[in-house]
Design a protein around this motif. Structure first.
Motif, PDB file in Angstrom:
ATOM      1  N   LEU A  80      15.281   3.582   3.177  1.00 23.29           N
ATOM      2  CA  LEU A  80      14.364   4.104   4.183  1.00 23.29           C
ATOM      3  C   LEU A  80      12.942   3.726   3.807  1.00 23.29           C
ATOM      4  O   LEU A  80      12.565   3.774   2.631  1.00 23.29           O
ATOM      5  N   GLU A  81      12.157   3.380   4.809  1.00 23.24           N
ATOM      6  CA  GLU A  81      10.761   3.002   4.580  1.00 23.24           C
ATOM      7  C   GLU A  81       9.874   3.672   5.616  1.00 23.24           C
ATOM      8  O   GLU A  81      10.196   3.697   6.807  1.00 23.24           O
ATOM      9  N   GLY A  82       8.780   4.249   5.144  1.00 19.10           N
ATOM     10  CA  GLY A  82       7.788   4.841   6.026  1.00 19.10           C
ATOM     11  C   GLY A  82       6.405   4.414   5.595  1.00 19.10           C
ATOM     12  O   GLY A  82       6.130   4.296   4.390  1.00 19.10           O
ATOM     13  N   ASP A  83       5.534   4.200   6.570  1.00 20.94           N
ATOM     14  CA  ASP A  83       4.258   3.580   6.238  1.00 20.94           C
ATOM     15  C   ASP A  83       3.197   3.985   7.254  1.00 20.94           C
ATOM     16  O   ASP A  83       3.470   4.039   8.463  1.00 20.94           O
ATOM     17  N   TYR A  84       2.000   4.279   6.761  1.00 23.05           N
ATOM     18  CA  TYR A  84       0.840   4.509   7.630  1.00 23.05           C
ATOM     19  C   TYR A  84      -0.288   3.590   7.182  1.00 23.05           C
ATOM     20  O   TYR A  84      -0.626   3.529   5.993  1.00 23.05           O
ATOM     21  N   ASN A  85      -0.849   2.858   8.143  1.00 20.50           N
ATOM     22  CA  ASN A  85      -1.964   1.962   7.870  1.00 20.50           C
ATOM     23  C   ASN A  85      -3.146   2.321   8.763  1.00 20.50           C
ATOM     24  O   ASN A  85      -2.994   2.463   9.982  1.00 20.50           O
ATOM     25  N   LEU A  86      -4.300   2.446   8.149  1.00 18.67           N
ATOM     26  CA  LEU A  86      -5.550   2.625   8.870  1.00 18.67           C
ATOM     27  C   LEU A  86      -6.359   1.337   8.725  1.00 18.67           C
ATOM     28  O   LEU A  86      -6.590   0.859   7.604  1.00 18.67           O
ATOM     29  N   TYR A  87      -6.765   0.775   9.858  1.00 12.96           N
ATOM     30  CA  TYR A  87      -7.583  -0.438   9.863  1.00 12.96           C
ATOM     31  C   TYR A  87      -8.924  -0.111  10.502  1.00 12.96           C
ATOM     32  O   TYR A  87      -8.985   0.326  11.666  1.00 12.96           O
ATOM     33  N   TRP A  88     -10.000  -0.324   9.737  1.00 15.36           N
ATOM     34  CA  TRP A  88     -11.352  -0.135  10.270  1.00 15.36           C
ATOM     35  C   TRP A  88     -12.072  -1.482  10.192  1.00 15.36           C
ATOM     36  O   TRP A  88     -12.328  -1.996   9.112  1.00 15.36           O
ATOM     37  N   GLY A  89     -12.339  -2.054  11.375  1.00 15.53           N
ATOM     38  CA  GLY A  89     -12.885  -3.405  11.417  1.00 15.53           C
ATOM     39  C   GLY A  89     -14.282  -3.468  12.014  1.00 15.53           C
ATOM     40  O   GLY A  89     -14.647  -2.661  12.878  1.00 15.53           O
ATOM     41  N   ARG A  90     -15.043  -4.431  11.532  1.00 14.71           N
ATOM     42  CA  ARG A  90     -16.389  -4.695  12.026  1.00 14.71           C
ATOM     43  C   ARG A  90     -16.427  -6.152  12.489  1.00 14.71           C
ATOM     44  O   ARG A  90     -16.095  -7.061  11.710  1.00 14.71           O
ATOM     45  N   TYR A  91     -16.821  -6.380  13.767  1.00 14.88           N
ATOM     46  CA  TYR A  91     -16.719  -7.708  14.360  1.00 14.88           C
ATOM     47  C   TYR A  91     -18.024  -8.118  15.044  1.00 14.88           C
ATOM     48  O   TYR A  91     -18.787  -7.294  15.538  1.00 14.88           O
TER      49      TYR A  91
END
Length: 252
Positions: A80-91
């Motif tokens: 089993l795999e669980g994952d949370y990703n937060l991406y904060w980008g500046r463009y």
């Protein structure tokens, strides 16, 4: 901390909700030498502003949640795999054709993002260490190309986004080290490891087509691929996910 919190909750001019399903490929040599394959589900939330005339810089915030279940070749062991990703980008936006008010338009957003990752991998094995924690932070160059065009008197938008690992930090036990040694005995053994594009060549890409069905609600479909991998402390880990995504984009 208050300033960071404000950055994460700034109101957005557009918010997208995508739900995805597709194959997952898992490997963690701390748990098993086997590669596990199965199916996973992903929820992705994207918040981005409407860029005002004369402005070029903007922020994009993405929240990605992934859950997968996979089996070994004999289908006798599950992971089993669980994952949370937060991406904060500046463009920084570059308009190559048209503008936001025209039907035919092309623009490029170039910049970078910070990725914070928290998750787990759990193998259903009769061992002393059946689970592995996933914790890391990455700096990733990023680019987004968006092409808007009319078709059959409707407005569509084709969007491609890509980001790759540059530098980061990742938590990992060392080879043969148990979590009991780390957290109960406090035996540190290079458990916070700096990473680069060589030791952790992570890549994430997304291709979507959006049909602007109304003034506020749009339909979006596409593909999301997230390929996370690392080789640190004499251990190897990868989580490859391929998702067909569908959802709605709402202008606020």
């Amino acid at each position: 901390m208050p300033a960071l919190f404000c950055l994460l909750v700034l109101p957005a001019a557009a918010q997208t909700h995508l739900f995805g399903v597709g194959p997952s490929n898992l490997l963690d040599t701390y748990l098993s030498q086997e590669t596990f394959r199965g199916t996973g589900f992903t929820y992705l939330n994207i918040r981005e502003p409407q860029i005002k005339k004369g402005k070029h810089w903007h922020n994009i915030i993405q929240h990605e949640i992934d859950l997968s279940k996979a089996n070994d070749r004999s289908h006798s062991i599950s992971m089993l795999e669980g994952d949370y990703n937060l991406y904060w980008g500046r463009y920084r936006r570059f308009t190559l054709l048209g503008n936001e008010s025209t039907d035919l338009r092309l623009h490029l957003d170039a910049g970078g993002l910070v990725n914070a990752n928290l998750g787990f991998i759990y193998a259903m094995l009769n061992t002393n260490n059946p689970a592995q924690m996933r914790l890391g932070m990455n700096l990733m160059p990023s680019a987004i190309a968006t092409f808007g065009f009319p078709l059959f008197r409707q407005r569509f938008s084709l969007r491609y986004e890509v980001e790759a690992q540059l530098l980061g930090l990742v938590f990992s036990p060392n080879y043969g080290q148990s979590y009991y040694e780390i957290f109960s005995r406090g035996n540190y053994d290079h458990n916070i490891v700096p990473t680069t594009t060589i030791s952790a060549p992570n890549l994430r890409q997304m291709l979507t087509l959006e049909w602007q069905t109304g003034r506020k609600w749009n339909l979006r479909i596409g593909y999301l691929g997230n390929y996370q991998q690392a080789a640190v402390n004499n251990l190897k880990q990868h989580v490859y996910t391929h998702r067909f995504v569908i959802g709605i984009a709402r202008s606020l």
